[in-house]
Design a protein around this motif. Structure first.
Motif, PDB file in Angstrom:
ATOM      1  N   ASN A  60     124.007 -10.380 -73.286  1.00 26.08           N
ATOM      2  CA  ASN A  60     123.727 -11.159 -72.126  1.00 26.08           C
ATOM      3  C   ASN A  60     122.573 -11.829 -72.578  1.00 26.08           C
ATOM      4  OD1 ASN A  60     123.467 -11.072 -69.867  1.00 26.08           O
ATOM      5  ND2 ASN A  60     123.376  -8.565 -69.381  1.00 26.08           N
ATOM      6  N   PRO A  61     123.010 -13.012 -71.899  1.00 27.37           N
ATOM      7  CA  PRO A  61     121.450 -14.075 -72.269  1.00 27.37           C
ATOM      8  C   PRO A  61     120.897 -13.663 -71.221  1.00 27.37           C
ATOM      9  CG  PRO A  61     123.198 -15.141 -72.854  1.00 27.37           C
ATOM     10  CD  PRO A  61     123.648 -13.915 -72.645  1.00 27.37           C
ATOM     11  N   ALA A  62     121.021 -14.209 -69.948  1.00 32.24           N
ATOM     12  CA  ALA A  62     120.857 -14.327 -68.141  1.00 32.24           C
ATOM     13  C   ALA A  62     119.781 -13.025 -68.366  1.00 32.24           C
ATOM     14  CB  ALA A  62     121.693 -14.012 -67.882  1.00 32.24           C
ATOM     15  N   PRO A  66     128.643 -12.598 -61.684  1.00 33.83           N
ATOM     16  CA  PRO A  66     129.447 -13.552 -61.504  1.00 33.83           C
ATOM     17  C   PRO A  66     128.397 -14.373 -62.933  1.00 33.83           C
ATOM     18  CG  PRO A  66     129.973 -13.745 -60.061  1.00 33.83           C
ATOM     19  CD  PRO A  66     129.326 -12.727 -60.400  1.00 33.83           C
ATOM     20  N   PRO A  67     129.285 -15.553 -63.352  1.00 32.58           N
ATOM     21  CA  PRO A  67     128.724 -16.703 -64.529  1.00 32.58           C
ATOM     22  C   PRO A  67     127.982 -17.371 -63.508  1.00 32.58           C
ATOM     23  CG  PRO A  67     129.673 -15.704 -65.511  1.00 32.58           C
ATOM     24  CD  PRO A  67     130.475 -14.863 -63.980  1.00 32.58           C
ATOM     25  N   PRO A  68     128.618 -18.268 -62.339  1.00 32.22           N
ATOM     26  CA  PRO A  68     128.284 -19.041 -62.012  1.00 32.22           C
ATOM     27  C   PRO A  68     126.465 -18.650 -61.008  1.00 32.22           C
ATOM     28  CG  PRO A  68     130.364 -19.354 -61.395  1.00 32.22           C
ATOM     29  CD  PRO A  68     129.871 -17.255 -62.136  1.00 32.22           C
ATOM     30  N   TRP A  95     116.965 -22.132 -71.836  1.00 32.17           N
ATOM     31  CA  TRP A  95     117.560 -20.810 -73.320  1.00 32.17           C
ATOM     32  C   TRP A  95     119.399 -20.296 -72.377  1.00 32.17           C
ATOM     33  CZ3 TRP A  95     118.128 -15.808 -73.969  1.00 32.17           C
ATOM     34  CH2 TRP A  95     118.604 -14.782 -75.197  1.00 32.17           C
ATOM     35  N   GLY A  96     118.957 -19.322 -71.328  1.00 24.32           N
ATOM     36  CA  GLY A  96     119.262 -18.567 -71.410  1.00 24.32           C
ATOM     37  C   GLY A  96     119.964 -18.903 -70.121  1.00 24.32           C
ATOM     38  N   THR A 123     124.160 -18.875 -71.041  1.00 26.04           N
ATOM     39  CA  THR A 123     125.493 -18.117 -69.927  1.00 26.04           C
ATOM     40  C   THR A 123     126.044 -18.821 -70.047  1.00 26.04           C
ATOM     41  OG1 THR A 123     123.308 -16.787 -69.712  1.00 26.04           O
ATOM     42  CG2 THR A 123     125.476 -16.895 -67.785  1.00 26.04           C
ATOM     43  N   ALA A 124     125.902 -20.329 -70.417  1.00 26.70           N
ATOM     44  CA  ALA A 124     126.836 -21.062 -69.735  1.00 26.70           C
ATOM     45  C   ALA A 124     128.315 -21.111 -71.060  1.00 26.70           C
ATOM     46  CB  ALA A 124     126.656 -22.933 -69.756  1.00 26.70           C
TER      47      ALA A 124
END
Length: 179
Positions: free
Chosen positions: A17-19, A78-80, A171-172, A176-177
């Motif tokens: 979970n980089p975010a 959500p990723p966005p 980086w996050g 995440t992208a």
């Protein structure tokens, strides 16, 4: 019995979970930096100039924003949404690095800084008290360094800290992208 999250080492959880990892890192760094600024001001009596105060705005924004992104990431947002939060953090901290660079340049005499200055507030009272208070006002100039360590002023350290936070948020964002 251990839970799944405690059994996984921290670097593996960050990759998972980089975010979350990036936003928590930005949160901790920003909180420590603004805590340090307040320590210098309140305990060491190194008063901020107008540019110093402006550089704090990014930290005041980054702390709650990073906390919100971390909460959202931990809850599986959500990723966005996570990408937007990380982009805001990266942009704000990168802009703050630019402001810190400008301030450091003013301190080194590379260019002229703002002409406004700051000092303690003067309270109401009679004219004699006002004149006494004006005599004790200490004007803080943006082009005078009050403290240096290893050749860098607090503005210089702000540049380094802000660049670090921007790099972590970027980086996050990238990690995440890719997920």
């Amino acid at each position: 019995m251990t839970s799944h999250t405690t059994a996984i080492p921290l670097p593996a959880r960050a990759a998972e979970n980089p975010a979350l990892a990036a936003s928590l890192a930005v949160f901790v760094i920003a909180l420590a930096a603004i805590g340090g600024a307040w320590f210098f001001q309140i305990v060491l009596n190194i008063l901020p100039c107008p540019l110093c105060l402006e550089q704090r705005y990014a930290y005041y924004m980054a702390i709650p924003a990073a906390a919100l992104v971390a909460i959202a990431a931990a809850r599986g947002a959500p990723p966005p949404l996570l990408l937007a939060g990380l982009a805001v953090l990266a942009f704000a901290t990168l802009a703050n690095a630019g402001l810190g660079t400008y301030h450091a340049g003013v301190e080194w005499g590379f260019w002229q800084g703002p002409t406004d200055c700051t000092g303690p507030g003067i309270g109401p009272g009679n004219a004699a008290d006002l004149l006494k208070q004006l005599d004790t006002v200490r004007v803080i100039r943006c082009d005078e360094v009050q403290w240096r360590f290893l050749g860098l002023s607090l503005a210089g350290y702000n540049v380094l800290i802000s660049l670090l936070m921007a790099a972590i948020a970027a980086w996050g964002f990238v990690r995440t992208a890719r997920r």
